[in-house]
Write an enzyme that holds these catalytic residues in place. Structure first.
Site, PDB file in Angstrom:
ATOM      1  N   GLU A 278       0.817  -1.370  -0.080  1.00 28.40           N
ATOM      2  CA  GLU A 278       0.073   0.081   0.025  1.00 28.40           C
ATOM      3  C   GLU A 278       0.763   1.145   0.005  1.00 28.40           C
ATOM      4  O   GLU A 278       2.022   1.294   0.474  1.00 28.40           O
ATOM      5  CB  GLU A 278      -1.014   0.148   1.390  1.00 28.40           C
ATOM      6  N   ASP A 279       0.219   2.376  -0.302  1.00 25.72           N
ATOM      7  CA  ASP A 279       1.003   3.793  -0.466  1.00 25.72           C
ATOM      8  C   ASP A 279       1.085   4.256   0.957  1.00 25.72           C
ATOM      9  O   ASP A 279       2.105   4.681   1.258  1.00 25.72           O
ATOM     10  CB  ASP A 279       0.239   4.606  -1.376  1.00 25.72           C
TER      11      ASP A 279
ATOM     12  N   ASP B 162      -3.963   5.308   6.485  1.00 27.34           N
ATOM     13  CA  ASP B 162      -4.444   6.364   6.941  1.00 27.34           C
ATOM     14  C   ASP B 162      -5.402   6.094   8.467  1.00 27.34           C
ATOM     15  O   ASP B 162      -5.078   5.728   9.188  1.00 27.34           O
ATOM     16  CB  ASP B 162      -5.045   7.131   6.030  1.00 27.34           C
TER      17      ASP B 162
ATOM     18  N   PHE C 124      -2.321  16.092   4.345  1.00 26.33           N
ATOM     19  CA  PHE C 124      -2.667  15.616   2.862  1.00 26.33           C
ATOM     20  C   PHE C 124      -1.520  15.555   1.936  1.00 26.33           C
ATOM     21  O   PHE C 124      -0.933  16.431   1.567  1.00 26.33           O
ATOM     22  CB  PHE C 124      -3.974  16.218   2.394  1.00 26.33           C
TER      23      PHE C 124
ATOM     24  N   ARG D 231       0.111  12.157  -9.021  1.00 22.68           N
ATOM     25  CA  ARG D 231       0.479  10.537  -8.898  1.00 22.68           C
ATOM     26  C   ARG D 231       2.184  10.643  -9.421  1.00 22.68           C
ATOM     27  O   ARG D 231       2.898   9.741  -8.932  1.00 22.68           O
ATOM     28  CB  ARG D 231      -0.058   9.839  -9.420  1.00 22.68           C
TER      29      ARG D 231
HETATM   30  P1  IMP Z   1      -7.527   4.582   4.729  1.00 28.46           P
HETATM   31  O1  IMP Z   1      -8.247   3.259   4.316  1.00 28.46           O
HETATM   32  O2  IMP Z   1      -7.938   5.694   5.392  1.00 28.46           O
HETATM   33  O3  IMP Z   1      -6.197   4.016   5.618  1.00 28.46           O
HETATM   34  O4  IMP Z   1      -6.838   4.999   3.529  1.00 28.46           O
HETATM   35  C1  IMP Z   1      -5.979   4.495   2.608  1.00 28.46           C
HETATM   36  C2  IMP Z   1      -6.171   4.975   1.218  1.00 28.46           C
HETATM   37  O5  IMP Z   1      -6.436   6.492   1.075  1.00 28.46           O
HETATM   38  C3  IMP Z   1      -4.690   5.165   0.699  1.00 28.46           C
HETATM   39  O6  IMP Z   1      -4.377   3.873  -0.083  1.00 28.46           O
HETATM   40  C4  IMP Z   1      -4.566   6.312   0.127  1.00 28.46           C
HETATM   41  O7  IMP Z   1      -4.864   5.637  -1.545  1.00 28.46           O
HETATM   42  C5  IMP Z   1      -5.636   7.163   0.395  1.00 28.46           C
HETATM   43  N1  IMP Z   1      -4.898   8.196   1.347  1.00 28.46           N
HETATM   44  C6  IMP Z   1      -4.873   8.271   2.549  1.00 28.46           C
HETATM   45  N2  IMP Z   1      -4.172   9.460   3.201  1.00 28.46           N
HETATM   46  C7  IMP Z   1      -3.901  10.041   1.732  1.00 28.46           C
HETATM   47  C8  IMP Z   1      -2.966  11.133   1.679  1.00 28.46           C
HETATM   48  O8  IMP Z   1      -2.652  11.913   2.467  1.00 28.46           O
HETATM   49  N3  IMP Z   1      -2.996  11.714   0.317  1.00 28.46           N
HETATM   50  C9  IMP Z   1      -3.576  10.996  -0.791  1.00 28.46           C
HETATM   51  N4  IMP Z   1      -4.199   9.700  -0.530  1.00 28.46           N
HETATM   52  C10 IMP Z   1      -4.219   9.374   0.830  1.00 28.46           C
HETATM   53 MG    MG Z   2      -3.905   3.409  -1.830  1.00 28.59          MG
END
Ligand code: IMP
Ligand code: MG
Length: 178
Positions: free
Chosen positions: A102-103, A106, A156, A169
């Protein structure tokens, strides 16, 4: 898009820092998994495209790469908390070593969804989760990456796979919008 330009970004991780972090992670994975057994990388599109391909280049065991597509963010900069499986077709992963790539973690909803999905559908030999970035302060779900490269604050971020409304990206570095 007129109002958001690359010049409005503050860089937090340079291309060199990112590549160094990924190289170190690759070495760690080579030591952990060894060089013999095959490893399935599950790239979570679109955000982890850059990270997955760069990480894969450091791996020395036989690697197979799978790509799934999820979305959790709506249009803005706050996580919806709902995970949308756009395309989650995978081969049979029974008895395989599987590493989700994963990138960023969050809220943790995406990670939780994926780990549960894989555990529900397969009896993997091992299932681990790695993320380039870890935004721990935003966590809503009790889940952590087995491996990650960098901790980040509640900002963000864009670049190196991370987008704002689909843009940025392609940047080789990571920054935040001022
Ligand atoms: P989560 O489900 O809230 O943990 O979010 C996961 C996904 O939200 C990540 O795989 C990202 O693709 C996107 N995401 C979370 N934080 C950021 C950010 O700061 N910038 C851009 N995309 C984000
Ligand atoms: Mg992601």
């Amino acid at each position: 898009m007129d109002e958001l330009k690359e010049k409005d970004l503050t860089v937090i991780f340079t291309q060199e820092q990112i590549q160094e972090g990924i190289k170190n992670l690759g070495e760690k994975l080579n030591n952990l998994y060894g060089l013999e057994e095959e490893l399935y990388l599950i790239c979570v599109l679109k955000g982890s495209v850059m990270f997955t391909v760069d990480l894969a280049k450091h791996l020395k065991m036989p690697v197979k790469m799978e790509f799934i597509r999820l979305s959790s963010y709506g249009s803005g900069t706050t996580s919806s908390g709902k995970v949308n499986a756009v395309d989650i077709s995978l081969p049979n992963l029974n008895d395989k070593n599987v590493l989700i790539v994963e990138d960023i973690i969050d809220t943790g909803h995406t990670a939780r969804f994926l780990v549960d999905f894989l555990n529900h559908n397969f009896k993997t030999k091992s299932l681990k989760f790695c993320s380039l970035l870890d935004k721990k302060i935003k966590r809503e779900v009790d889940i952590n990456a087995d491996f990650y490269c960098f901790d980040v604050d509640d900002k963000f971020l864009v670049g190196y796979g991370l987008d704002f409304d689909g843009y940025f990206r392609n940047l080789p570095y990571i920054g935040y919008l001022k």
